[in-house]
Enzyme design. Structure first.
Site, PDB file in Angstrom:
ATOM      1  N   SER A 207      53.871  19.317  40.536  1.00 25.72           N
ATOM      2  CA  SER A 207      54.852  18.452  40.952  1.00 25.72           C
ATOM      3  C   SER A 207      55.279  18.648  42.594  1.00 25.72           C
ATOM      4  O   SER A 207      55.656  17.786  43.193  1.00 25.72           O
ATOM      5  CB  SER A 207      56.316  18.762  40.363  1.00 25.72           C
TER       6      SER A 207
ATOM      7  N   ILE B 297      51.191  23.628  46.309  1.00 26.18           N
ATOM      8  CA  ILE B 297      49.827  23.583  45.955  1.00 26.18           C
ATOM      9  C   ILE B 297      49.188  22.637  44.998  1.00 26.18           C
ATOM     10  O   ILE B 297      48.154  22.258  45.087  1.00 26.18           O
ATOM     11  CB  ILE B 297      49.232  24.984  45.831  1.00 26.18           C
TER      12      ILE B 297
ATOM     13  N   ASP C 286      57.701  24.577  29.990  1.00 25.09           N
ATOM     14  CA  ASP C 286      57.941  25.898  30.462  1.00 25.09           C
ATOM     15  C   ASP C 286      56.481  26.387  30.405  1.00 25.09           C
ATOM     16  O   ASP C 286      56.146  26.751  29.215  1.00 25.09           O
ATOM     17  CB  ASP C 286      59.043  26.571  29.990  1.00 25.09           C
TER      18      ASP C 286
ATOM     19  N   SER D 282      46.644  35.018  45.169  1.00 26.58           N
ATOM     20  CA  SER D 282      47.581  35.190  46.197  1.00 26.58           C
ATOM     21  C   SER D 282      46.929  36.413  47.029  1.00 26.58           C
ATOM     22  O   SER D 282      46.424  37.062  46.469  1.00 26.58           O
ATOM     23  CB  SER D 282      48.829  35.368  46.131  1.00 26.58           C
TER      24      SER D 282
ATOM     25  N   SER E 268      48.594  38.091  48.121  1.00 29.63           N
ATOM     26  CA  SER E 268      49.530  39.188  47.614  1.00 29.63           C
ATOM     27  C   SER E 268      48.936  40.219  46.566  1.00 29.63           C
ATOM     28  O   SER E 268      49.351  41.031  45.962  1.00 29.63           O
ATOM     29  CB  SER E 268      51.004  38.833  47.112  1.00 29.63           C
TER      30      SER E 268
ATOM     31  N   TYR F 129      56.247  40.284  42.145  1.00 28.46           N
ATOM     32  CA  TYR F 129      55.465  39.191  42.277  1.00 28.46           C
ATOM     33  C   TYR F 129      53.865  39.666  42.401  1.00 28.46           C
ATOM     34  O   TYR F 129      52.892  39.143  41.796  1.00 28.46           O
ATOM     35  CB  TYR F 129      55.969  38.465  43.394  1.00 28.46           C
TER      36      TYR F 129
ATOM     37  N   LYS G 113      50.158  38.435  40.782  1.00 30.11           N
ATOM     38  CA  LYS G 113      48.790  37.826  41.312  1.00 30.11           C
ATOM     39  C   LYS G 113      47.659  38.600  41.251  1.00 30.11           C
ATOM     40  O   LYS G 113      46.479  38.127  41.299  1.00 30.11           O
ATOM     41  CB  LYS G 113      49.287  37.487  42.800  1.00 30.11           C
TER      42      LYS G 113
ATOM     43  N   THR H 103      49.803  32.632  53.388  1.00 26.23           N
ATOM     44  CA  THR H 103      51.083  31.994  53.604  1.00 26.23           C
ATOM     45  C   THR H 103      50.979  30.421  53.636  1.00 26.23           C
ATOM     46  O   THR H 103      50.707  30.082  54.748  1.00 26.23           O
ATOM     47  CB  THR H 103      51.763  32.552  54.802  1.00 26.23           C
TER      48      THR H 103
ATOM     49  N   ASN I  14      58.527  29.053  49.344  1.00 23.66           N
ATOM     50  CA  ASN I  14      58.766  30.141  50.568  1.00 23.66           C
ATOM     51  C   ASN I  14      59.620  29.328  51.486  1.00 23.66           C
ATOM     52  O   ASN I  14      59.933  30.044  52.366  1.00 23.66           O
ATOM     53  CB  ASN I  14      57.742  30.830  50.948  1.00 23.66           C
TER      54      ASN I  14
END
Length: 257
Positions: free
Chosen positions: A15, A18, A73, A154, A156, A167, A171, A199, A205
């Protein structure tokens, strides 16, 4: 020939951000059908219906791709089953999965409620596992057999973050999941690869980057001098690639100095 001409593509968390950027790029490059998953609250319902209308507008996409939307979900394995069920009912197959749905509620490690860890893991890692497993079974059983699975990991997964101790492990888990799935699924002509965004300016974010000085610092840390955009993540498509990870970060990771 369009990159994904006549392909059926499933995207979770489509929705906004990315996921939305990927949906628009797949439509642009010739996908004939899109199965777009969204969370299902009032806000994401409004966003996904607007996206559906945009993609199905023949003035924008003359190839006239068909879009079906699936709420739920992603942490609930039943949602992944429903995504596959609706995709097969509508299009008879799935050619591409982009496992994108995820959350990142920034939190300080020492005082983090266990519920924050649980929910982040459930959505990001459990949800990825459920949808990848469900779609891979469909890809194995369909004719012709096979497909492409992309897990949105990510940067991350490779580096740490003070407010992301819950988080970053999820990832890293998605990166590892794609590597192992590449090994497990190759015999069924199913490719599995991970995209590692740096980012990217999205809703996940938005609040964090509302600090102007922080945003400017993040931009300066990249080689390209800008943050990523959702459309940057759509990425290249290749036939003989599986088990790979593609870092899409504007040079953030290598720019140590």
């Amino acid at each position: 020939m369009a990159l994904v001409s006549n392909k059926i593509v499933c995207i979770t968390g489509a929705s906004r951000g990315i996921g939305r950027g990927c949906a628009l790029e797949f439509a642009k490059h010739g996908a004939s059908g899109l199965v777009l998953h969204y969370y299902g609250d009032e806000e994401t319902e409004r966003e996904i219906r607007t996206l559906k209308e945009e993609i199905e507008n023949p003035a924008t996409y003359p190839q006239n791709p068909k879009v079906v939307i699936v709420p739920g979900d992603i942490a609930d394995p039943g949602t992944s089953s429903k995504i596959v069920e609706i995709a097969v009912q509508t299009f008879q197959r799935i050619d591409v999965l982009v496992s994108n749905a995820g959350i990142c509620p920034f939190a300080e490690f020492l005082s983090m409620p266990h519920a924050t860890w649980e929910r982040t893991r459930q959505v990001n890692l459990d949800g990825s596992f459920f949808v990848v497993q469900a779609v891979a079974n469909q890809m194995k059983n369909q004719t012709p057999q096979g497909g492409s699975i992309v897990g949105i990991s990510s940067i991350s997964a490779l580096v740490g973050g003070e407010m992301q101790c819950h988080y970053t492990p999820t990832k890293a888990g998605i990166l590892s999941l794609m590597q192992s799935c590449a090994v497990a699924l190759g015999k069924y002509n199913i490719r599995a690869n991970a995209i590692l965004p740096g980012t990217i300016a999205t809703d996940i974010n938005k609040e964090d980057l509302s600090d102007v000085s922080k945003r400017q610092n993040m931009e300066k840390r990249t080689v390209l001098g800008r943050l990523g955009e959702p459309s940057d993540i759509a990425g290249p498509v290749a036939k003989y690639v599986t088990g790979a990870s593609l870092l899409v970060d504007g040079g953030l990771f290598v720019n140590l100095q």
